[in-house]
Design an enzyme around this catalytic site. Structure first.
Site, PDB file in Angstrom:
ATOM      1  N   GLN A 191       0.613  -1.298   0.063  1.00  0.00           N
ATOM      2  CA  GLN A 191       0.025  -0.056   0.126  1.00  0.00           C
ATOM      3  C   GLN A 191       0.909   1.233   0.008  1.00  0.00           C
ATOM      4  O   GLN A 191       0.144   2.162  -0.133  1.00  0.00           O
ATOM      5  CB  GLN A 191      -0.815   0.066   1.185  1.00  0.00           C
ATOM      6  CG  GLN A 191      -2.014  -1.133   1.226  1.00  0.00           C
ATOM      7  CD  GLN A 191      -2.827  -1.001   2.277  1.00  0.00           C
ATOM      8  OE1 GLN A 191      -2.691  -1.785   3.264  1.00  0.00           O
ATOM      9  NE2 GLN A 191      -4.101  -0.532   2.258  1.00  0.00           N
ATOM     10  N   HIS A 218      -1.668  -5.437 -12.765  1.00  0.00           N
ATOM     11  CA  HIS A 218      -1.421  -5.172 -14.266  1.00  0.00           C
ATOM     12  C   HIS A 218      -2.086  -5.894 -15.361  1.00  0.00           C
ATOM     13  O   HIS A 218      -2.134  -5.537 -16.389  1.00  0.00           O
ATOM     14  CB  HIS A 218       0.242  -5.589 -14.415  1.00  0.00           C
ATOM     15  CG  HIS A 218       1.164  -4.578 -13.287  1.00  0.00           C
ATOM     16  ND1 HIS A 218       2.363  -5.136 -12.874  1.00  0.00           N
ATOM     17  CD2 HIS A 218       1.052  -3.585 -12.966  1.00  0.00           C
ATOM     18  CE1 HIS A 218       2.877  -4.274 -12.324  1.00  0.00           C
ATOM     19  NE2 HIS A 218       1.998  -3.120 -12.202  1.00  0.00           N
ATOM     20  N   ASP A 264       2.291   0.641  -7.885  1.00  0.00           N
ATOM     21  CA  ASP A 264       3.478   0.468  -8.580  1.00  0.00           C
ATOM     22  C   ASP A 264       4.642   1.572  -8.044  1.00  0.00           C
ATOM     23  O   ASP A 264       5.916   1.354  -7.847  1.00  0.00           O
ATOM     24  CB  ASP A 264       3.454   0.824 -10.092  1.00  0.00           C
ATOM     25  CG  ASP A 264       3.048  -0.424 -10.962  1.00  0.00           C
ATOM     26  OD1 ASP A 264       2.706  -1.323 -10.249  1.00  0.00           O
ATOM     27  OD2 ASP A 264       3.009  -0.344 -12.349  1.00  0.00           O
ATOM     28  N   ARG A 285       4.255  -0.032  12.988  1.00  0.00           N
ATOM     29  CA  ARG A 285       3.851  -1.442  12.520  1.00  0.00           C
ATOM     30  C   ARG A 285       3.715  -1.334  10.940  1.00  0.00           C
ATOM     31  O   ARG A 285       3.165  -0.588  10.259  1.00  0.00           O
ATOM     32  CB  ARG A 285       2.195  -1.754  13.055  1.00  0.00           C
ATOM     33  CG  ARG A 285       1.988  -3.078  12.170  1.00  0.00           C
ATOM     34  CD  ARG A 285       0.531  -3.782  12.473  1.00  0.00           C
ATOM     35  NE  ARG A 285       0.489  -4.838  11.728  1.00  0.00           N
ATOM     36  CZ  ARG A 285      -0.761  -5.038  11.244  1.00  0.00           C
ATOM     37  NH1 ARG A 285      -1.901  -4.305  11.259  1.00  0.00           N
ATOM     38  NH2 ARG A 285      -0.834  -6.143  10.483  1.00  0.00           N
ATOM     39  N   HIS A 342       1.252  -9.458   4.489  1.00  0.00           N
ATOM     40  CA  HIS A 342       0.213  -8.438   4.589  1.00  0.00           C
ATOM     41  C   HIS A 342      -0.226  -8.631   3.304  1.00  0.00           C
ATOM     42  O   HIS A 342      -0.206  -7.627   2.243  1.00  0.00           O
ATOM     43  CB  HIS A 342       0.586  -7.073   5.033  1.00  0.00           C
ATOM     44  CG  HIS A 342      -0.718  -6.317   5.169  1.00  0.00           C
ATOM     45  ND1 HIS A 342      -0.780  -5.563   6.631  1.00  0.00           N
ATOM     46  CD2 HIS A 342      -2.001  -6.046   4.640  1.00  0.00           C
ATOM     47  CE1 HIS A 342      -1.676  -4.839   6.740  1.00  0.00           C
ATOM     48  NE2 HIS A 342      -2.430  -4.996   5.662  1.00  0.00           N
ATOM     49  N   ASN A 387      -1.537 -10.782   8.599  1.00  0.00           N
ATOM     50  CA  ASN A 387      -2.753  -9.702   8.712  1.00  0.00           C
ATOM     51  C   ASN A 387      -3.956 -10.085   8.124  1.00  0.00           C
ATOM     52  O   ASN A 387      -3.859 -10.603   7.024  1.00  0.00           O
ATOM     53  CB  ASN A 387      -2.177  -8.343   7.909  1.00  0.00           C
ATOM     54  CG  ASN A 387      -3.260  -7.368   8.167  1.00  0.00           C
ATOM     55  OD1 ASN A 387      -3.386  -6.724   9.159  1.00  0.00           O
ATOM     56  ND2 ASN A 387      -4.018  -7.032   7.124  1.00  0.00           N
ATOM     57  N   GLU A 388      -4.959 -10.289   8.974  1.00  0.00           N
ATOM     58  CA  GLU A 388      -6.219 -10.132   8.775  1.00  0.00           C
ATOM     59  C   GLU A 388      -6.679 -11.766   7.662  1.00  0.00           C
ATOM     60  O   GLU A 388      -6.748 -11.789   6.430  1.00  0.00           O
ATOM     61  CB  GLU A 388      -6.938  -9.284   7.874  1.00  0.00           C
ATOM     62  CG  GLU A 388      -7.041  -8.087   8.926  1.00  0.00           C
ATOM     63  CD  GLU A 388      -7.558  -6.614   8.000  1.00  0.00           C
ATOM     64  OE1 GLU A 388      -8.035  -6.753   7.041  1.00  0.00           O
ATOM     65  OE2 GLU A 388      -7.969  -5.822   8.768  1.00  0.00           O
ATOM     66  N   ASN A 429      -7.413  -6.276  14.583  1.00  0.00           N
ATOM     67  CA  ASN A 429      -7.578  -5.071  13.644  1.00  0.00           C
ATOM     68  C   ASN A 429      -9.098  -4.844  13.648  1.00  0.00           C
ATOM     69  O   ASN A 429     -10.105  -5.689  13.439  1.00  0.00           O
ATOM     70  CB  ASN A 429      -7.448  -5.654  12.097  1.00  0.00           C
ATOM     71  CG  ASN A 429      -5.976  -5.271  11.905  1.00  0.00           C
ATOM     72  OD1 ASN A 429      -5.269  -5.029  12.553  1.00  0.00           O
ATOM     73  ND2 ASN A 429      -5.439  -5.454  10.696  1.00  0.00           N
ATOM     74  N   TYR A 484     -12.826  -2.001  13.008  1.00  0.00           N
ATOM     75  CA  TYR A 484     -13.250  -0.981  12.461  1.00  0.00           C
ATOM     76  C   TYR A 484     -14.483  -0.669  12.833  1.00  0.00           C
ATOM     77  O   TYR A 484     -15.100   0.585  12.565  1.00  0.00           O
ATOM     78  CB  TYR A 484     -12.967  -0.813  10.857  1.00  0.00           C
ATOM     79  CG  TYR A 484     -11.699  -0.738  10.405  1.00  0.00           C
ATOM     80  CD1 TYR A 484     -10.870   0.374  10.339  1.00  0.00           C
ATOM     81  CD2 TYR A 484     -10.695  -1.996  10.389  1.00  0.00           C
ATOM     82  CE1 TYR A 484      -9.610   0.402  10.112  1.00  0.00           C
ATOM     83  CE2 TYR A 484      -9.480  -1.728   9.828  1.00  0.00           C
ATOM     84  CZ  TYR A 484      -8.718  -0.578   9.701  1.00  0.00           C
ATOM     85  OH  TYR A 484      -7.668  -0.256   9.476  1.00  0.00           O
TER      86      TYR A 484
END
Ligand SMILES: *[C@@H]1O[C@H](CO)[C@@H](O)[C@H](O)[C@H]1NC(C)=O
Ligand SMILES: *[C@@H]1O[C@H](CO)[C@@H](O)[C@H](O)[C@H]1NC(C)=O
Length: 511
Positions: free
Chosen positions: A43, A63, A76, A101, A146, A190-191, A333, A335
């Site tokens: 990210q 891509h 990218d 993190r 991740h 992660n998740e 995590n 939300y």
């Protein structure tokens, strides 16, 4: 004492104006509570093929099928943290963070997934980042996975392959060997829900496999065993000299029965088992293995659908023992939240599928504040409910909140009062949970800066810092929330009326 003061406040508030002003000043985060922010490699890093990095599944997806990302963008270049890591650390110092993190891109250090070829430039990048953080006493919390699997391993089956746990251990050992002298907080995955359900049973994360009948379950089993192998490798061969901790991060939203009926309460339990219990129970429960009620439902439906056995695999007794207790901490995590109904709000789903296996409906009242991302709605007390629920269920566990935050559109600019409201509510939940005895050791805000929000592209901004993608330097500018978070970290208090009047960032002495 706290309770006494609060009761007093309550009594007092009935007579006098209010003593709320006293109250927030008495609610302090412990000095050793770790405040940080979080990011993920794909990210923010960019440098997708720089200096020998291999292709991963997000490179391949964006891509070859650019149209699956809302704004047809990709990672990218992203925030170009591959070249801007010094500025990133400067932002951590501006905020006064205790910890940060980030995730390691598997194919940046092992271009084709395996340890026979190590990309020294990739190792050097993470060494530089870690060393720069440690200069200023900022603790690295490192996620091994991740979501960016090396494409070569996807071609070999990815998480559907029973070999996956072996591949993951091999990679984890390279990370422990190279960085473990300085990194003391490791997160394996992660998740898992987003990896397995969204990536394998559905089409909302790479590799968009849409294997709706069995994808989630086989992925879940191999992921849990991969976690356990990495945990045991660390525990046996690295922990004795490196003295760190190794855990896993699971996304846990809050689910609450829509009515008090037996059926709604049972479906809420099923929903929790399906959404996060699949990954938490084998590791954190005393029994081990997949959660019982949901496993029974899938087994029953499978037989009715003509399968010879359940579409959900089992853990052998040996595998159960191996995964059970394989943790030093539980990363959460969080939300949002939902109401669950046995009969209302149900959608029509393919049969067989994971959603048909869940077989219940979810609902969120329209008055709950909505963010720029459809999945992110502010539910009252949801973080407090999650923390107390998990601590009650897993009595021996200690916790870190490894992500929590708010999405806005870019046009909403730097004055992000909705994000501030969200963070203050969440951090008050944290204080309430600490008062209730939850063993919670830290909080990582998502995110340090705007980033590539997967299939939402750059439309959803979750950063304390805005990133200007038009500029070559990917200039980072603090939003108002950055100043509020900084003040909370510095004072260890949540002043509900704090208004930063000077939106210039500076670095405090000692950072
Ligand atoms: C996923 O598979 C289901 C059938 O199980 C199908 O109805 C649906 O259209 C597929 N989705 C995509 C995006 O291919
Ligand atoms: C904002 O605060 C910083 C740090 O205290 C200070 O150096 C700067 O002069 C202030 N700017 C304004 C416009 O007040």
């Amino acid at each position: 004492m706290q309770l006494f003061i609060r009761s007093l406040c309550y009594l007092y508030s009935l007579i006098a104006a209010s003593c709320n002003a006293q109250e927030w000043q008495d609610r302090r985060f412990p000095d050793d509570f770790l405040f940080g922010t979080a990011t993920a490699a794909y990210q923010i890093e960019g440098g997708w093929n720089a200096d020998g990095k291999g292709e991963n599944i997000w490179d391949r997806l964006t891509h070859t099928k650019p149209y699956v990302v809302q704004d047809m963008t990709n990672g990218d270049i992203a925030a170009d943290s591959y070249h801007n890591y010094k500025r990133d650390v400067e932002m951590m110092r501006e905020l006064g963070l205790d910890a940060y993190r980030f995730s390691i891109s598997w194919s940046r250090i092992l271009p084709n997934g395996f340890a026979n070829q190590i990309n020294e430039a990739g190792i050097a990048y993470y060494n530089n980042l870690i060393d720069e953080m440690l200069k200023y006493n900022i603790k690295p919390m490192v996620t091994l996975y991740h979501w960016d699997l090396p494409q070569k391993l996807q071609d070999l089956g990815g998480f559907m392959s029973p070999l996956f746990p072996v591949w993951f251990e091999e990679y984890a050992r390279v990370a422990f060997e190279n960085f473990g002298d300085r990194v003391k907080l490791w997160i394996t995955f992660n998740e898992p829900r987003e990896i397995c359900y969204e990536g394998y049973s559905w089409t909302n994360k790479a590799p968009l496999l849409n294997i709706s009948d069995i994808g989630t379950y086989y992925c879940a089993k191999h992921l849990v065993l991969g976690h356990a192998r990495a945990y045991h490798a660390y525990n046996n061969d690295f922990k004795p000299t490196q003295n760190g901790e190794c855990g896993i991060t699971i996304s846990v939203q809050w689910f609450s029965p829509l009515t008090d009926s037996e059926e709604d309460r049972f479906e809420t339990e099923i929903r929790m088992q399906a959404e996060w219990g699949l990954y938490a129970e084998p590791i954190f429960s005393d029994e081990g293995g997949f959660p019982k009620d949901f496993a029974e439902r899938v087994a029953k439906k499978s037989l009715e659908q003509g399968y010879k056995k359940s579409r959900m695999p089992e853990f052998t007794d040996q595998e159960k023992d191996y995964a059970r207790g394989a943790y030093d901490f539980f990363g959460i995590n969080h939300y949002s939240g939902f109401f669950v109904s046995a009969t209302e709000y149900k959608t029509v789903n393919p049969v067989p599928s994971f959603l048909d296996d869940e077989d219940n409906g979810i609902f969120r009242p329209a008055e709950w504040p909505a963010s720029a991302s459809p999945w992110l709605v502010q539910a009252p007390k949801s973080l407090y409910n999650v923390l107390t629920h998990l601590q009650n269920k897993y009595k021996d566990a200690v916790f870190y909140i490894t992500e929590n935050g708010w999405a806005q559109r870019k046009e909403e600019g730097l004055l992000d009062d909705k994000r501030i409201t969200y963070y203050r509510a969440a951090l008050n939940d944290v204080l309430d949970a600490l008062e209730s005895g939850v063993k919670l050791k830290g909080y990582m805000a998502w995110s340090l800066m705007d980033n590539m929000e997967w299939l939402e592209g750059y439309a959803a901004c979750l950063g304390l810092y805005e990133v200007d993608y038009q500029s070559e330097a990917r200039t980072r500018t603090p939003r108002k929330s950055a100043f509020v978070y900084k003040q909370i970290i510095k004072t260890r208090l949540i002043d509900p009326d704090y208004e930063p009047d000077n939106l210039t960032m500076w670095i405090e002495e000692g950072h």
